[in-house]
Design an enzyme around this catalytic site. Sequence first.
Site, PDB file in Angstrom:
ATOM      1  CB  SER A 122      54.296 -52.816  30.726  1.00 52.54           C
ATOM      2  OG  SER A 122      55.610 -52.328  30.764  1.00 52.54           O
ATOM      3  N   GLY A 123      54.055 -49.494  30.074  1.00 53.19           N
ATOM      4  CA  GLY A 123      54.324 -48.443  29.099  1.00 53.19           C
ATOM      5  C   GLY A 123      53.193 -47.455  28.941  1.00 53.19           C
ATOM      6  CB  THR A 127      55.874 -45.230  36.925  1.00 51.34           C
ATOM      7  OG1 THR A 127      55.798 -46.658  37.021  1.00 51.34           O
ATOM      8  CG2 THR A 127      56.896 -44.726  37.918  1.00 51.34           C
ATOM      9  CG  ASN A 172      57.749 -48.291  30.365  1.00 49.71           C
ATOM     10  OD1 ASN A 172      58.467 -47.348  30.034  1.00 49.71           O
ATOM     11  ND2 ASN A 172      57.009 -48.263  31.443  1.00 49.71           N
ATOM     12  CB  SER A 175      58.550 -51.687  32.591  1.00 52.63           C
ATOM     13  OG  SER A 175      57.469 -52.482  32.996  1.00 52.63           O
ATOM     14  CB  SER A 176      56.514 -50.406  37.860  1.00 58.37           C
ATOM     15  OG  SER A 176      56.738 -49.027  37.923  1.00 58.37           O
ATOM     16  N   GLY A 402      48.661 -53.557  35.049  1.00 59.97           N
ATOM     17  CA  GLY A 402      47.358 -53.677  34.419  1.00 59.97           C
ATOM     18  C   GLY A 402      47.135 -55.092  33.916  1.00 59.97           C
ATOM     19  CD  GLU A 404      51.589 -58.054  32.670  1.00 62.78           C
ATOM     20  OE1 GLU A 404      51.936 -59.252  32.721  1.00 62.78           O
ATOM     21  OE2 GLU A 404      52.309 -57.115  33.041  1.00 62.78           O
TER      22      GLU A 404
END
Length: 1094
Positions: A122-123, A127, A172, A175-176, A402, A404
């Site tokens: 994330s970040g 996206t 993020n 973040s998605s 991704g 984690e």
Amino acid sequence: LPPLESNHWGDTYGQNEVKTSLLDNMIGVGDMVLLEPLSEDSFIENLRKRFDHSEIYTYIGSVVISLNPYRSLPIFTPDKVEEYRNRNFYELSPHIYALADEAYRSLRDQDKDQCILITGESGAGKTEASKLVMSYVAAVCGKGQEVNKVKEQLLQSNPVLEAFGNAKTVRNDNSSRFGKYMDIEFDFKGDPLGGVISNYLLEKSRVVKQPRGERNFHIFYQLLSGASDDTLKKLKLHRDFSKYNYLSLDSAVVNGLDDAANFRTVRNAMQIVGFMEDEVQSVLELVAAVLKLGNIEFKPESRCNGTDESRIKDKNDLKEMCELLGIEQSVLERAFSYRTVEAKMEKVSTTLNVAQAYYARDALAKNLYSRLFTWLVTRINESIKAQAKTRHKVMGVLDIYGFEIFEDNSFEQFIINYCNEKLQQIFIELTLREEQEEYIREGIEWTNIEYFNNAIICDLIENNKNGILAMLDEECLRPGTVTDETFLDKLNTVCAEHQHFESRLSKNSKFLTDHSLPHSCFRIQHYAGKVLYRTEGFVDKNNDLLYRDLSQAMYKANHCLIKQLFPEGNPAKVNLKRPPTAGFQFKASVGTLMRNLQTKNPNYIRCIKPNDKKAPHIFTESLVCHQVRYLGLMENVRVRRAGYAFRQTYEPCLERYKMLCKRTWPHWRGPAREGVEVLMTDLQVSAEEFAYGRSKIFIRNPRTLFFLEERRRQCLQDLATLIQKIYRGWKCRSQFLLLKQSQIIVAAWYRRYAQQKKYQKIKSATTVVQSYTRGWQARKLLRELKYQKRCEEAVTTIAAYWHGTQVRREYRKYFRANAGKKIYDFTIQRIMQKYFLGLKNTMPSMSPIDNKWPARPYLFLDGVHTELRRIFHLWRCKKYRSQFTEERKAVYEEKLEASEIFKDKKALYPSSVSQPFKGDYLEISKNPKYLKLNSAVDEKVLLADVVNKINRANGKGTARIFLLTKKSVVLADQKTGQVKASVPLPDLSSVSVSTQSDGFFALKLKEGSASAVKGDFLLSSEHLIEIITKLHRTGATAPDREQLNIDISDEFLVQFKQDKVCVKFIQGAPKNGNSVSCKRKNNRLLEVSVPTTA
């Protein structure tokens, strides 16, 4: 220069095309396959070097590594799109556009379905990377009204899904919180026809609870910030975030994120995608219903049988939610209090306690939002799907979470990491398959490459018999008491001997003393490293149960969308079979995704986050190293480098290195392969370092490539020196010939010029001689004529004198002795008369400021001229003053007194000069609002204005009416007109003001006077100059009072009751416009900040 290849080099370039290479002007190493020596430290150092030079993209063969720059870079412009369009993948510096172009051209020209896999934590910019890929494809594909419409719909689906599926996290701001896979479908020309979106595992737990520093999904904040007042009224919502329990308040506002503007963007995007207005309204009603659902709270109520039953505290939110969804309030209220369990033909109704009621409420909220999101994806797919029934070419874009590794890893991290294990498995398989196919195609012997096969880890998780997911499903479905502890016990029993599974209570005794492994956790050795999972919540999150009573209550709603979201609530289709678990559904989705990816040619983008601060220019080595490990990038490089690390087709290879051999330079006439063989033989490169394929040369070690590049660089320097030598010789010869030709032309022109000058000189001399001769003749004739004329004049003069003598002699007796004096007086009289008449006609205007005055005609009139000017000026000044009325005269006297007090002492004074002193600004005698106040004042009001009384506690001002009479100063409330203070003028000792452009002034009272009990007054007014002037003038005209002192200083003391407070004026930058601000620094200091004037 020809393009280079690091693995899969595709297109053959024409001979006339201008060619470049990835190796030209390279910062660090553009392709990690060529990194020498290869180690984790050199890998990260290469990333750092490129990142420091704003090179955020690096290759590993055909894989793109993308570092998030956290700032805008000028590398995504339309010019960049054109630069990378239809170019070889390795022809230019690494860029995401190169990968997108390679994938698009392979799909369009070779009819190969493509997929682009974007991974990273994330970040890291996944996206944004997917947006860049889609925008590039949209820019390079065909044009046309229908095509543009499809492209616009595909691009505008992103804002809608981001609003409902993205949230602000600590890592993020956008973040998605779901995985997205989009298949974009193209026709045979490469024009987009439509698309299909698949979503994976929305993080619906975020709807009811968010970690500290994070917030709920964007749409909730966008709706409350950007919707119109009418819309919010229809949805029964308020703009205040604090009124909703499901919205975290510590991060409700995000810097750089305009929720109101984003809401308008989402509404516009939904319209472009094809949502009808009633569908948009229905979606917003469900979002509002989720917010209302979070505000429903429960209280316990004891029953006669001793059990506790839940009851709703305040039914207002429940009522509004039911009105939005068209549900009977009593039906939903009962569903929150009772649960019906059906088994075959029997129904058992049990009460819910408070904890169960809250669980039911949150489960309903999560299911409602999750199903709404799924419906949105389905609805978008209906709009963007391809209409034609023919076979389509497909490009898939996968934007998924991704790997984690958090401090606290739960069920969500477990299945996310399972998905990444599957992606890593397919990545290695497809990479090796691609390598093997190329070796076979080129006739190179294939040697098996050793690598870590993570199939054993995938089997540990997904095995249908003893996999972790299978055991979790088995534990959720079995009768009896099921807890997270029983699930962990089952894992300890079944997986105890597995080499990638660790647990504190497993049969393997080596973990019994491992205190880093808690009792309620288990650890899995993933390909990216060890991850510790806490089993708390595994069972509940896998079950994801929604009570049937709530489903049936939702189905009874009159809302058109609710019935579609809860089909299992239909009483006519009651299914007693337990719904599939979350783990089972995700496993099936991942399987479908893997099968889909197996049919396509993969393209990889690995996103890396350089720092945790979301700041530009910061590269944290430890964080990047962690991501490099769990993305398996080193493993990727090793697989790519196994065997032959570099390969290139013969034509560009010969074109690039032909200058290294005399036999191939400057032109090789035979086949390209023979030329390369001659070249390598001449360079004496070891035969073990390369191999000849059918169309390419394969080089085993990057050192060999860098050896060729270094020789080429030296050769290019020698060639450049030779070219410079030949060019300089040609330039000098050309310069000499040009100078020689120029000298001949200059000499010819000079000779012509010299002859012209000689002729002009002779001609000029002749003209001078002729002029002198003619002059001498003319002067001789003139002298003769003058002599003749003087003779004639002399005769005439002698005769005139003789006749005069005769006449004087005759008439002398008639003249008197004083005739000369009278003639003189007459002359002077005539001169004076002429002077005064002229002065009358040239008299200046009557304006006192007109400085014009006629010049004196005679020197002896100098004194008279000056005195007349002075008398005239005094006379016209008197005439000008005689026109003044008494009021105007008083105004000028006040202005004069103000000048004496403030000129060159107060910065505010120059701006007040042009403003007339009005006095009564409130028209207190005419305004009916102030009749009571006017009657309370006995004397005539000299000045009435609104001032601000400064509060010493906080420096804020309170509006007061300021009245000045001949005897006192009165302060009254602006709204009521009630007199707050009345100070006789004799009680005033002095007035203090600053030297700056502010309106603050302090009325200081005499110690011991009756008015001094409450202390001095610190006031602020826009008409400060007029107020102080009238105060000073009133004190000066009274015979029985002392003149009022005016103290002008940037620091003075003010007596507030018992305390003395220092008022200090400072100059500062303008804030809140250009207004003066007053702040309390401590109990003894008030600081007034005055904006600096230009």
